[in-house]
Design a protein around this motif. Structure first.
Motif, PDB file in Angstrom:
ATOM      1  N   MET A  37       0.842  -1.203   0.000  1.00  0.00           N
ATOM      2  CA  MET A  37       0.000   0.000   0.000  1.00  0.00           C
ATOM      3  C   MET A  37       0.873   1.247   0.000  1.00  0.00           C
ATOM      4  O   MET A  37       0.625   2.200  -0.758  1.00  0.00           O
ATOM      5  CB  MET A  37      -0.917  -0.014   1.213  1.00  0.00           C
ATOM      6  CG  MET A  37      -1.818   1.212   1.342  1.00  0.00           C
ATOM      7  SD  MET A  37      -2.671   1.307   2.940  1.00  0.00           S
ATOM      8  CE  MET A  37      -1.280   1.677   4.030  1.00  0.00           C
ATOM      9  N   HIS A  38       1.901   1.258   0.850  1.00  0.00           N
ATOM     10  CA  HIS A  38       2.817   2.390   0.878  1.00  0.00           C
ATOM     11  C   HIS A  38       3.486   2.596  -0.483  1.00  0.00           C
ATOM     12  O   HIS A  38       3.641   3.743  -0.937  1.00  0.00           O
ATOM     13  CB  HIS A  38       3.894   2.198   1.937  1.00  0.00           C
ATOM     14  CG  HIS A  38       5.104   3.029   1.683  1.00  0.00           C
ATOM     15  ND1 HIS A  38       5.158   4.389   1.936  1.00  0.00           N
ATOM     16  CD2 HIS A  38       6.314   2.715   1.116  1.00  0.00           C
ATOM     17  CE1 HIS A  38       6.329   4.864   1.574  1.00  0.00           C
ATOM     18  NE2 HIS A  38       7.053   3.885   1.075  1.00  0.00           N
ATOM     19  N   THR A  39       3.890   1.518  -1.132  1.00  0.00           N
ATOM     20  CA  THR A  39       4.557   1.630  -2.431  1.00  0.00           C
ATOM     21  C   THR A  39       3.646   2.298  -3.449  1.00  0.00           C
ATOM     22  O   THR A  39       4.092   3.120  -4.267  1.00  0.00           O
ATOM     23  CB  THR A  39       4.990   0.237  -2.936  1.00  0.00           C
ATOM     24  OG1 THR A  39       5.852  -0.373  -1.963  1.00  0.00           O
ATOM     25  CG2 THR A  39       5.729   0.342  -4.257  1.00  0.00           C
ATOM     26  N   GLU A  40       2.359   1.968  -3.395  1.00  0.00           N
ATOM     27  CA  GLU A  40       1.398   2.642  -4.280  1.00  0.00           C
ATOM     28  C   GLU A  40       1.348   4.135  -3.985  1.00  0.00           C
ATOM     29  O   GLU A  40       1.353   4.970  -4.896  1.00  0.00           O
ATOM     30  CB  GLU A  40       0.010   2.031  -4.111  1.00  0.00           C
ATOM     31  CG  GLU A  40      -0.258   0.798  -4.933  1.00  0.00           C
ATOM     32  CD  GLU A  40      -1.750   0.545  -5.099  1.00  0.00           C
ATOM     33  OE1 GLU A  40      -2.421   1.396  -5.734  1.00  0.00           O
ATOM     34  OE2 GLU A  40      -2.231  -0.472  -4.581  1.00  0.00           O
ATOM     35  N   VAL A 168      -4.209  10.108  -5.408  1.00  0.00           N
ATOM     36  CA  VAL A 168      -3.276   9.062  -4.972  1.00  0.00           C
ATOM     37  C   VAL A 168      -3.583   8.608  -3.548  1.00  0.00           C
ATOM     38  O   VAL A 168      -4.026   7.474  -3.332  1.00  0.00           O
ATOM     39  CB  VAL A 168      -1.810   9.554  -5.074  1.00  0.00           C
ATOM     40  CG1 VAL A 168      -0.853   8.484  -4.526  1.00  0.00           C
ATOM     41  CG2 VAL A 168      -1.457   9.869  -6.515  1.00  0.00           C
ATOM     42  N   PHE A 169      -3.373   9.462  -2.575  1.00  0.00           N
ATOM     43  CA  PHE A 169      -3.461   9.037  -1.175  1.00  0.00           C
ATOM     44  C   PHE A 169      -4.847   8.481  -0.834  1.00  0.00           C
ATOM     45  O   PHE A 169      -4.974   7.340  -0.371  1.00  0.00           O
ATOM     46  CB  PHE A 169      -3.118  10.199  -0.248  1.00  0.00           C
ATOM     47  CG  PHE A 169      -3.161   9.838   1.206  1.00  0.00           C
ATOM     48  CD1 PHE A 169      -2.133   9.117   1.791  1.00  0.00           C
ATOM     49  CD2 PHE A 169      -4.249  10.205   1.993  1.00  0.00           C
ATOM     50  CE1 PHE A 169      -2.179   8.770   3.132  1.00  0.00           C
ATOM     51  CE2 PHE A 169      -4.307   9.861   3.330  1.00  0.00           C
ATOM     52  CZ  PHE A 169      -3.273   9.145   3.908  1.00  0.00           C
ATOM     53  N   LEU A 170      -5.883   9.264  -1.056  1.00  0.00           N
ATOM     54  CA  LEU A 170      -7.232   8.821  -0.681  1.00  0.00           C
ATOM     55  C   LEU A 170      -7.695   7.641  -1.534  1.00  0.00           C
ATOM     56  O   LEU A 170      -8.379   6.739  -1.033  1.00  0.00           O
ATOM     57  CB  LEU A 170      -8.214   9.983  -0.801  1.00  0.00           C
ATOM     58  CG  LEU A 170      -8.024  11.108   0.213  1.00  0.00           C
ATOM     59  CD1 LEU A 170      -8.987  12.259  -0.070  1.00  0.00           C
ATOM     60  CD2 LEU A 170      -8.228  10.593   1.634  1.00  0.00           C
ATOM     61  N   LYS A 171      -7.311   7.632  -2.783  1.00  0.00           N
ATOM     62  CA  LYS A 171      -7.721   6.525  -3.650  1.00  0.00           C
ATOM     63  C   LYS A 171      -7.075   5.220  -3.205  1.00  0.00           C
ATOM     64  O   LYS A 171      -7.720   4.158  -3.210  1.00  0.00           O
ATOM     65  CB  LYS A 171      -7.355   6.834  -5.105  1.00  0.00           C
ATOM     66  CG  LYS A 171      -7.872   5.800  -6.096  1.00  0.00           C
ATOM     67  CD  LYS A 171      -7.632   6.240  -7.523  1.00  0.00           C
ATOM     68  CE  LYS A 171      -8.503   7.427  -7.901  1.00  0.00           C
ATOM     69  NZ  LYS A 171      -8.380   7.756  -9.329  1.00  0.00           N
ATOM     70  N   ASP A 178      -9.591  -1.912  -0.191  1.00  0.00           N
ATOM     71  CA  ASP A 178     -10.756  -2.787  -0.301  1.00  0.00           C
ATOM     72  C   ASP A 178     -10.595  -3.820  -1.416  1.00  0.00           C
ATOM     73  O   ASP A 178     -11.037  -4.968  -1.282  1.00  0.00           O
ATOM     74  CB  ASP A 178     -12.020  -1.957  -0.554  1.00  0.00           C
ATOM     75  CG  ASP A 178     -12.402  -1.123   0.660  1.00  0.00           C
ATOM     76  OD1 ASP A 178     -11.984  -1.488   1.783  1.00  0.00           O
ATOM     77  OD2 ASP A 178     -13.102  -0.110   0.495  1.00  0.00           O
ATOM     78  N   LYS A 179      -9.960  -3.422  -2.497  1.00  0.00           N
ATOM     79  CA  LYS A 179      -9.861  -4.305  -3.660  1.00  0.00           C
ATOM     80  C   LYS A 179      -8.655  -5.240  -3.619  1.00  0.00           C
ATOM     81  O   LYS A 179      -8.743  -6.388  -4.047  1.00  0.00           O
ATOM     82  CB  LYS A 179      -9.799  -3.462  -4.940  1.00  0.00           C
ATOM     83  CG  LYS A 179     -11.055  -2.661  -5.228  1.00  0.00           C
ATOM     84  CD  LYS A 179     -10.887  -1.815  -6.483  1.00  0.00           C
ATOM     85  CE  LYS A 179     -12.117  -0.973  -6.773  1.00  0.00           C
ATOM     86  NZ  LYS A 179     -11.928  -0.112  -7.973  1.00  0.00           N
ATOM     87  N   ASN A 183      -5.727  -8.285   3.791  1.00  0.00           N
ATOM     88  CA  ASN A 183      -5.248  -8.399   5.171  1.00  0.00           C
ATOM     89  C   ASN A 183      -5.337  -7.085   5.941  1.00  0.00           C
ATOM     90  O   ASN A 183      -5.049  -7.066   7.141  1.00  0.00           O
ATOM     91  CB  ASN A 183      -3.782  -8.871   5.180  1.00  0.00           C
ATOM     92  CG  ASN A 183      -3.624 -10.273   4.630  1.00  0.00           C
ATOM     93  OD1 ASN A 183      -4.355 -11.184   5.003  1.00  0.00           O
ATOM     94  ND2 ASN A 183      -2.674 -10.451   3.709  1.00  0.00           N
ATOM     95  N   LEU A 184      -5.722  -5.992   5.259  1.00  0.00           N
ATOM     96  CA  LEU A 184      -5.687  -4.670   5.880  1.00  0.00           C
ATOM     97  C   LEU A 184      -7.069  -4.093   6.149  1.00  0.00           C
ATOM     98  O   LEU A 184      -8.025  -4.341   5.408  1.00  0.00           O
ATOM     99  CB  LEU A 184      -4.917  -3.686   4.996  1.00  0.00           C
ATOM    100  CG  LEU A 184      -3.445  -3.949   4.701  1.00  0.00           C
ATOM    101  CD1 LEU A 184      -2.871  -2.791   3.900  1.00  0.00           C
ATOM    102  CD2 LEU A 184      -2.663  -4.173   5.972  1.00  0.00           C
ATOM    103  N   ALA A 185      -7.119  -3.303   7.194  1.00  0.00           N
ATOM    104  CA  ALA A 185      -8.230  -2.386   7.444  1.00  0.00           C
ATOM    105  C   ALA A 185      -7.601  -1.048   7.784  1.00  0.00           C
ATOM    106  O   ALA A 185      -6.584  -1.005   8.490  1.00  0.00           O
ATOM    107  CB  ALA A 185      -9.108  -2.879   8.584  1.00  0.00           C
TER     108      ALA A 185
END
Length: 367
Positions: A37-40, A168-171, A178-179, A183-185
């Motif tokens: 997620m961070h890499t994105e 970027v960030f919010l998306k 979600d997609k 493993n994350l919330a």
């Protein structure tokens, strides 16, 4: 405070949790998803094609971040390690390959000289330690991203950063989690979150404003004259009363903004307050106009109408002036409150009431 210690960065934060209830966020599969997620967030491109200064080139977090050293465990690395980020992921230099190659992430955390026990307690949510003081698990950690403030002097407009936060960030923290990251919330906050929420609140109130104005229009039309359009009806006058309120809202909000008063979510109540006062003024003026009639309407000339209007306003003017002045003074005094939101709201209301009195005495009376 802002005069002496003005912020130079915008703050964006995401709280990472396991998708399992009370799950261990330091499990490797959860950390891997967090790193992806961070890499994105780090690499995804934002493109705000047009700003007030013209078109812009596509940009990433590395183009916007607040420069700082020490973001990674290895101080010699460049790239994202030269950006101000705060997270336990720094132990793996914000690098997915490094994390994947780590066979025991808890040993890496516990053996690191970067985090003592008290520091781990401050950056992790509900950490659990064994009898030897070694970290065993935690339920959450956060990743904070700082980007340089690029708003123009004297304004809060920052289209470049707001574009990155939206695209970027919010998306990523909302849609991609979600997609793609089962493993994350996450819970998150962006620099634009306040304005987004305020805008959403205002947009939600617009429907109520429209409904209230439609109901009041019908009420005015039914009570000022005959309900059925034709001789004796006053639907145009009812519409003029609403236009009077609309003019006072526009003028009041415009002048208040020009004076530098900020607009908050509570200010969305003002259209309802001004509508109530404006309708009351309309009834007072129309009642005085009716009472000045001496002959049938069909026997009155335009000069007679003008004379009757003047007499009606002389009768009603004192009433609406005293009422408006009382409300204006009450709100004006309250605008000196030490509470900024209350002071701004009352200033907006006082200025709006002045214009409501002005337009009721001029525009509405002329109709």
């Amino acid at each position: 405070y802002q005069d002496y210690f003005r912020s130079s960065s915008r703050f964006n934060n995401v709280i990472v949790r396991s998708s399992e209830e009370n799950g261990n966020v330091l499990a490797k599969d959860v950390l891997l998803d967090a790193m992806k997620m961070h890499t994105e967030i780090e690499t995804n491109v934002a493109d705000v094609s047009e700003t007030e200064d013209g078109p812009t080139d596509p940009y990433t977090f590395l183009d916007l971040c607040t420069p700082a050293g020490g973001a990674c465990a290895d101080y010699t690395l460049g790239g994202v390690c030269n950006c101000l980020i705060s997270s336990i992921l720094k132990l793996w230099n914000y690098d997915l390959d490094t994390l994947e190659a780590d066979d025991d992430v808890l040993t890496t955390i516990n053996s690191s000289s970067l985090y003592a026990k008290d520091e781990l307690e401050s950056i992790l949510g509900k950490p659990v330690f064994d009898g030897n003081g070694n970290l065993v698990s935690a339920e959450a950690f956060s990743i904070s991203y700082f980007i340089q403030d690029r708003n123009k002097e004297g304004t809060d407009a920052d289209p470049i950063n707001e574009g990155w936060e939206k695209e970027v960030f919010l998306k990523v923290v909302d849609e991609s989690v979600d997609k793609s990251y089962s493993n994350l919330a996450t819970d998150y906050f962006a620099g634009r979150s306040f304005s987004d929420e305020f805008g959403g609140a205002i947009t939600g109130d617009l429907l109520l404003v429209q409904i209230s104005y439609a109901v009041v229009f019908l009420f005015l039309g039914a009570n000022l004259g005959r309900f059925v359009p034709g001789p004796g009806s006053r639907w145009t006058m009812s519409l003029a009363a609403l236009v009077t309120v609309g003019l006072s809202i526009g003028a009041g909000f415009g002048i208040s903004s020009a004076f530098g008063f900020f607009f908050g979510p509570v200010h969305s109540l003002l259209p309802f307050i001004l509508l109530g006062i404006g309708v009351d003024d309309a009834f007072v003026i129309v009642n005085a106009f009716n009472r000045e009639r001496k002959v049938a309407r069909s026997l009155e000339s335009n000069a007679d109408i003008t004379t009757r209007t003047g007499k009606a306003l002389a009768r009603a003017g004192a009433s609406i002036t005293v009422t408006s002045l009382t409300d204006l003074v009450a709100f004006a005094i309250s605008s000196s409150s030490s509470l900024p939101a209350l002071a701004s709201f009352c200033a907006y209301a006082a200025i709006g009431i002045f214009f409501l009195w002005f337009f009721a005495s001029t525009f509405f009376t002329a109709t």
